[in-house]
Design a protein around this motif. Sequence first.
Motif, short mmCIF file in Angstrom:
data_model
loop_
_atom_site.label_atom_id
_atom_site.label_comp_id
_atom_site.label_asym_id
_atom_site.label_seq_id
_atom_site.Cartn_x
_atom_site.Cartn_y
_atom_site.Cartn_z
N TRP A 170 -7.86 5.36 -0.22
CA TRP A 170 -8.90 4.37 0.11
C TRP A 170 -8.69 3.82 1.51
N ASN A 171 -7.43 3.49 1.84
CA ASN A 171 -7.11 2.88 3.13
C ASN A 171 -7.35 3.85 4.29
N ALA A 172 -7.26 5.16 4.02
CA ALA A 172 -7.45 6.16 5.06
C ALA A 172 -8.93 6.46 5.34
N LEU A 173 -9.82 5.94 4.51
CA LEU A 173 -11.24 6.14 4.77
C LEU A 173 -11.62 5.49 6.11
N PRO A 174 -12.53 6.10 6.85
CA PRO A 174 -12.87 5.57 8.19
C PRO A 174 -13.24 4.10 8.19
N GLU A 175 -13.93 3.65 7.15
CA GLU A 175 -14.36 2.25 7.13
C GLU A 175 -13.23 1.28 6.79
N ASN A 176 -12.07 1.81 6.33
CA ASN A 176 -10.96 0.95 5.92
C ASN A 176 -9.69 1.14 6.74
N ALA A 177 -9.67 2.16 7.59
CA ALA A 177 -8.41 2.60 8.19
C ALA A 177 -7.91 1.70 9.31
N ARG A 178 -8.78 0.96 9.96
CA ARG A 178 -8.37 0.21 11.15
C ARG A 178 -7.78 -1.15 10.78
N TYR A 179 -6.82 -1.58 11.57
CA TYR A 179 -6.22 -2.90 11.36
C TYR A 179 -5.78 -3.48 12.70
N ARG A 180 -5.66 -4.80 12.76
CA ARG A 180 -5.21 -5.49 13.97
C ARG A 180 -3.70 -5.30 14.13
N TYR A 181 -3.32 -4.67 15.22
CA TYR A 181 -1.92 -4.32 15.46
C TYR A 181 -1.15 -5.49 16.08
N ASP A 182 0.07 -5.64 15.65
CA ASP A 182 1.01 -6.56 16.28
C ASP A 182 2.39 -5.93 16.21
N TYR A 183 3.14 -5.94 17.32
CA TYR A 183 4.38 -5.18 17.35
C TYR A 183 5.50 -5.79 16.52
N PHE A 184 5.35 -7.01 16.02
CA PHE A 184 6.36 -7.58 15.13
C PHE A 184 5.88 -7.73 13.69
N SER A 185 4.61 -8.04 13.47
CA SER A 185 4.18 -8.37 12.12
C SER A 185 3.18 -7.40 11.51
N ALA A 186 2.60 -6.51 12.29
CA ALA A 186 1.62 -5.58 11.73
C ALA A 186 1.66 -4.28 12.53
N ASN A 187 2.65 -3.45 12.23
CA ASN A 187 2.77 -2.18 12.93
C ASN A 187 2.92 -1.05 11.93
N CYS A 188 3.29 0.13 12.40
CA CYS A 188 3.36 1.30 11.52
C CYS A 188 4.37 1.09 10.40
N SER A 189 5.40 0.30 10.64
CA SER A 189 6.44 0.10 9.63
C SER A 189 6.08 -1.00 8.64
N THR A 190 5.54 -2.11 9.11
CA THR A 190 5.20 -3.19 8.19
C THR A 190 4.06 -2.79 7.26
N ARG A 191 3.15 -1.95 7.74
CA ARG A 191 2.06 -1.48 6.88
C ARG A 191 2.59 -0.54 5.79
N VAL A 192 3.54 0.29 6.14
CA VAL A 192 4.20 1.13 5.13
C VAL A 192 4.92 0.25 4.12
N ARG A 193 5.65 -0.75 4.62
CA ARG A 193 6.36 -1.69 3.75
C ARG A 193 5.39 -2.37 2.77
N ASP A 194 4.27 -2.85 3.29
CA ASP A 194 3.32 -3.58 2.45
C ASP A 194 2.69 -2.67 1.39
N ALA A 195 2.41 -1.42 1.76
CA ALA A 195 1.83 -0.50 0.79
C ALA A 195 2.81 -0.20 -0.34
N LEU A 196 4.07 0.02 0.01
CA LEU A 196 5.09 0.28 -1.02
C LEU A 196 5.29 -0.95 -1.90
#
Length: 445
Positions: A170-196
């Motif tokens: 669901w999150n990978a769908l084009p209408e859902n995939a984008r998010y506001r990036y932040d290098y400490f609180s919302a990056n490639c690692s924190t999003r993985v953490r939150d999904a798990l």
Amino acid sequence: MRPEHRQAATAQRRASRFGHVLRRLALLACAGVSAAVGHAAAEPPAAEPPAAGPAPLPAGEATPATAGHPAISLLTVGPGDIYFERFGHNAIVVRDPASGEALAYNYGMFDFSEAHFLANFVRGHMTYQLAANALDADLAQYRAEGRSVEEQVLDLAPAQAQRLVAFLEWNALPENARYRYDYFSANCSTRVRDALDRALGGALLAQSEGRSRGYTDRLDALRLMAPEPALMLLIDLGLGPYADRRIDFWDESFVPETLAAVVARARIGADAQPLVTTTRELAANHVAVPPALPPDLRWPFLGLGIGLGLGLHWFARRQACAARIGLATFAVVFESLCGLGGIALLYLWLGSDHVAAWRNENLLLLSPLCLLLVPGWIGHARGRRARGGTRTLAWLVVAGALFALASKILPWFPQANLHWIVLLLPIHLALALALGGAAGRTPRQ
């Protein structure tokens, strides 16, 4: 993911690497003279699926559990040689038990071609997105770069695995995939953490929140950027006191290697079984391992600051024209850099959403007032006496630096910038004394 979607994601990933370079260059400008190493709040997708169960799959597609539940892994990639790879990377791997296909869900994608890309980064409005790539293609690239790759196989219950896969699809769908990036609180690692953590019902948060090894955002950013000293220093200048708060393991999971450690320690179920069943090394490391701590610059900077201050004072006492011009040239360059750096820090505080750069105490050292001293130093090079207003401004800059030093004993000024104070204060003081001394004597041509 359909083949045409995978091809598009692969092409986007290649483009994103070039975008990473420009993002770091933009970081240099934003950080005051820098950075990572802003802080805009994470922007969740507009309509997230209900937390109570998996999101519905599109009509006509089989569920992930058609031939048994999918296997879930955490992939952790070590730092690379290039500066935009220094923090490492991670992804969630989903293996389909029927087809054997393995997809890596990667939250580190962004579109360099989007309108106003660099302007949005400067303002703290960077947008990243999730994409699914073929795992084999990603592994080939990481191996070619000499980066370590570790896979941790997770012991998820069938319902948890299905819930996670449904959320990722669901999150990978084009209408859902984008998010506001932040290098400490919302990056490639924190999003993985939150999904798990979402799939585990909050188990990762419960076991990592409030536990800490005493690190801060600044400490992690600087130690990981230590192989790039110039960028490390610029990032350090650009980060404000927000980056010096003590963070727990949950917050520190913005670093992929820290998230891997959190997952390795996690226990699940009533019998507290390890979350990780198997750890596999998929690629060996051929890159220098980052240090556990960044370099301590206080004593080197103190020695350099005192040495430069004494040298400038010696030049100021010389009557020769060459000494006067040399001193003035240094002062013009130094005051210009300080003033422009101060304007950049003011913009990051008052004009951007980079919370990690707000209220930067380095403004007491990189004062915009320094720009007003440049005409006085140009006149000094030509043998003119400094005016009273110029000398007053010079001592106001010194007063700001002295306050920065005195403020280190106060709890309201927690920023870890003592090394910058002991470097820049002696220089500001020597230049102020030089202007004052020049006012009282006629320069010799």
